[in-house]
Design an enzyme around this catalytic site. Structure first.
Site, mmCIF file in Angstrom:
data_model
loop_
_atom_site.group_PDB
_atom_site.id
_atom_site.type_symbol
_atom_site.label_atom_id
_atom_site.label_comp_id
_atom_site.label_asym_id
_atom_site.label_seq_id
_atom_site.Cartn_x
_atom_site.Cartn_y
_atom_site.Cartn_z
ATOM 1 N N GLY A 1 0.841 -1.209 0.000
ATOM 2 C CA GLY A 1 0.000 0.000 0.000
ATOM 3 C C GLY A 1 0.865 1.244 0.000
ATOM 4 O O GLY A 1 1.873 1.293 0.702
ATOM 5 N N ARG B 1 1.046 -5.071 -5.226
ATOM 6 C CA ARG B 1 1.303 -6.280 -4.428
ATOM 7 C C ARG B 1 1.392 -7.404 -5.447
ATOM 8 O O ARG B 1 0.411 -7.707 -6.113
ATOM 9 C CB ARG B 1 0.173 -6.528 -3.432
ATOM 10 C CG ARG B 1 0.042 -5.426 -2.374
ATOM 11 C CD ARG B 1 -1.005 -5.787 -1.321
ATOM 12 N NE ARG B 1 -1.059 -4.768 -0.283
ATOM 13 C CZ ARG B 1 -1.988 -3.819 -0.196
ATOM 14 N NH1 ARG B 1 -2.947 -3.758 -1.092
ATOM 15 N NH2 ARG B 1 -1.975 -2.936 0.780
ATOM 16 N N ASP C 1 5.842 -5.027 5.850
ATOM 17 C CA ASP C 1 6.420 -6.355 6.142
ATOM 18 C C ASP C 1 6.314 -7.328 4.960
ATOM 19 O O ASP C 1 7.226 -8.121 4.724
ATOM 20 C CB ASP C 1 5.842 -6.955 7.426
ATOM 21 C CG ASP C 1 4.329 -7.052 7.414
ATOM 22 O OD1 ASP C 1 3.693 -6.469 6.512
ATOM 23 O OD2 ASP C 1 3.782 -7.716 8.309
ATOM 24 N N ASP D 1 3.022 -0.662 11.869
ATOM 25 C CA ASP D 1 2.938 -1.951 12.559
ATOM 26 C C ASP D 1 4.255 -2.725 12.507
ATOM 27 O O ASP D 1 4.263 -3.948 12.617
ATOM 28 C CB ASP D 1 1.805 -2.790 11.941
ATOM 29 C CG ASP D 1 1.951 -2.951 10.435
ATOM 30 O OD1 ASP D 1 2.802 -2.273 9.844
ATOM 31 O OD2 ASP D 1 1.217 -3.759 9.856
ATOM 32 N N ARG E 1 -5.664 -2.876 8.815
ATOM 33 C CA ARG E 1 -6.207 -4.243 8.685
ATOM 34 C C ARG E 1 -5.789 -5.118 9.856
ATOM 35 O O ARG E 1 -6.569 -5.892 10.384
ATOM 36 C CB ARG E 1 -5.718 -4.843 7.366
ATOM 37 C CG ARG E 1 -6.418 -6.093 6.973
ATOM 38 C CD ARG E 1 -6.210 -6.476 5.537
ATOM 39 N NE ARG E 1 -4.942 -6.029 4.991
ATOM 40 C CZ ARG E 1 -4.755 -5.720 3.718
ATOM 41 N NH1 ARG E 1 -5.750 -5.781 2.882
ATOM 42 N NH2 ARG E 1 -3.576 -5.354 3.284
ATOM 43 N N ALA F 1 -11.886 10.746 21.533
ATOM 44 C CA ALA F 1 -12.960 9.758 21.307
ATOM 45 C C ALA F 1 -13.343 9.089 22.623
ATOM 46 O O ALA F 1 -12.507 8.934 23.521
ATOM 47 C CB ALA F 1 -12.487 8.707 20.307
ATOM 48 N N GLU F 2 -14.613 8.705 22.711
ATOM 49 C CA GLU F 2 -15.098 8.038 23.927
ATOM 50 C C GLU F 2 -14.620 6.594 23.992
ATOM 51 O O GLU F 2 -14.445 6.028 25.052
ATOM 52 C CB GLU F 2 -16.628 8.087 23.988
ATOM 53 C CG GLU F 2 -17.203 9.366 24.578
ATOM 54 C CD GLU F 2 -16.887 10.613 23.770
ATOM 55 O OE1 GLU F 2 -16.857 10.529 22.530
ATOM 56 O OE2 GLU F 2 -16.647 11.669 24.396
ATOM 57 N N ARG G 1 -4.813 7.475 2.952
ATOM 58 C CA ARG G 1 -3.549 7.091 2.304
ATOM 59 C C ARG G 1 -2.986 8.194 1.418
ATOM 60 O O ARG G 1 -1.834 8.126 0.986
ATOM 61 C CB ARG G 1 -3.774 5.820 1.477
ATOM 62 C CG ARG G 1 -3.858 4.563 2.304
ATOM 63 C CD ARG G 1 -2.739 3.587 1.980
ATOM 64 N NE ARG G 1 -2.822 3.136 0.638
ATOM 65 C CZ ARG G 1 -3.398 1.979 0.255
ATOM 66 N NH1 ARG G 1 -3.894 1.164 1.165
ATOM 67 N NH2 ARG G 1 -3.446 1.633 -0.996
#
Ligand code: F6P
Length: 326
Positions: A14, A75, A106, A133, A175, A190-191, A259
């Site tokens: 991505g 990809r 990754d 990540d 994801r 945010a709650e 993005r």
């Protein structure tokens, strides 16, 4: 000190805002060190198909501020096959490319490991993904911009949520990782924030809404990471409306706007540092490592370590959300 002649650079997986700044840094550092630099278009798929052109310094003028990637990205399933890798290797030989800089996540580094094991082409990686990540770096290129994009969108949603006393569910990208949700959610107050790294207990989510109802707090924003285990925001919306039938509920999926866009200054600087570091690393003989920034310093982490583990979410941040949203 220079171990390399011709460098191939590609973006894979991505796209993320700041990839262009990284390409610019790779091209200019390579040229500065006396190398020729080749842009491999459409990631590993373009490598297989020989979609390769030499990049001069002027080819990367004025791209530091642009989102997307001038090299395009993909990809590639073909690259996972022996025939695909063989075809890619032949293309590198044809262009005399003897080292690679791979900008991606990754999955892209997994490809580089398999390729090196067979053909011994040295490669250094640069973490380019909005998801943040990866281990071996405190930040990935594009994360800061994506969080800011999500934050601006959620701020706007909050305005209309407040005007109507509504409960809003906002889905952000990620994801397998909840960092965009966590950071944009905290930044917007945010709650609740639902992420894949933490099991979502619907009874607890509903209890927190009930607590807000008791306190007459009308606006309730729940940020949900795309990969959360709650089966998507519509499933959460259904559970909420069943328990609170009078509540006015809306949901919004932010999607790919996260993005795109001009990279933030943090992403431009990060990409420039890592592009420069990756080429210098190759010149010093480094290979099969990802350049990252840890505690402000450039570090190189073996691909094998990067792909085998995931960055854990800091528990103190998860605890903090529950306190700051009372
Ligand atoms: O890996 C980055 C990412 O934006 C994820 O957050 C998201 O799940 C995925 O890519 C979306 O991929 P695609 O653009 O192929 O739909």
């Amino acid at each position: 000190m220079k171990n390399i002649g011709n460098i191939g650079v590609l973006t894979s997986g991505g796209d993320s805002p700041g990839m262009n700044a990284a390409i610019r840094a790779v091209v200019r550092t390579g040229i500065y060190l006396g190398c020729r630099v080749f842009g491999i278009h459409r990631g590993y798929q373009g490598m297989i198909e020989g979609d390769i052109t030499e990049l001069k310094s002027t080819d990367v003028s004025n791209i530091i501020s642009r989102g997307g990637t001038i090299l395009k990205t993909a990809r590639s399933k073909d690259f996972m096959t022996l025939q695909g890798m063989e075809a890619a290797y032949r293309q590198l030989l044809k262009h005399d490319i003897d080292a690679l800089v791979i900008i991606g996540g990754d999955g892209s580094f997994r490809g580089a490991v398999a390729f090196f094991e067979k053909y011994l082409i040295p490669a250094v990686g640069i973490p380019g993904t909005i998801d943040k990540d990866l281990v071996g770096t405190d930040f990935t290129i594009g994360f800061d911009t994506a969080v800011n994009t999500a934050m601006e969108a959620i701020d706007k949603i909050k305005d209309t949520a407040e005007a109507h006393d509504r409960l809003f569910l906002v889905e952000v990208m990620g994801r397998d990782a909840g960092y965009i949700a966590l950071n944009s959610g905290i930044a917007c107050g945010a709650e609740d924030i639902l992420i894949p790294e933490e099991e979502t207990r619907m009874d607890e989510v509903l209890e927190r809404i009930a607590g807000d109802e008791r306190r007459k707090k009308e606006v309730h924003i729940i940020v949900v990471a795309e990969g959360d285990d709650s089966s998507g925001i519509e499933a959460v919306a259904k559970a909420v409306s069943e328990r609170f039938p009078a509540k006015d509920i809306r949901s919004c999926v932010l999607g790919h706007i996260q993005r795109g866009g001009a990279p933030s200054s943090a992403d431009r600087v990060l990409a420039s540092r890592l592009g420069y570091a990756a080429v210098n690393g190759l010149a010093e003989g480094k290979s099969q490592v990802m350049a990252g920034i840890v505690n402000g310093n450039v570090v190189f982490t073996p691909f094998k370590n990067v792909i085998k583990s995931r960055m854990p979410v800091q528990q103190d941040m998860l605890n903090m959300i529950k306190v700051l949203s009372i």
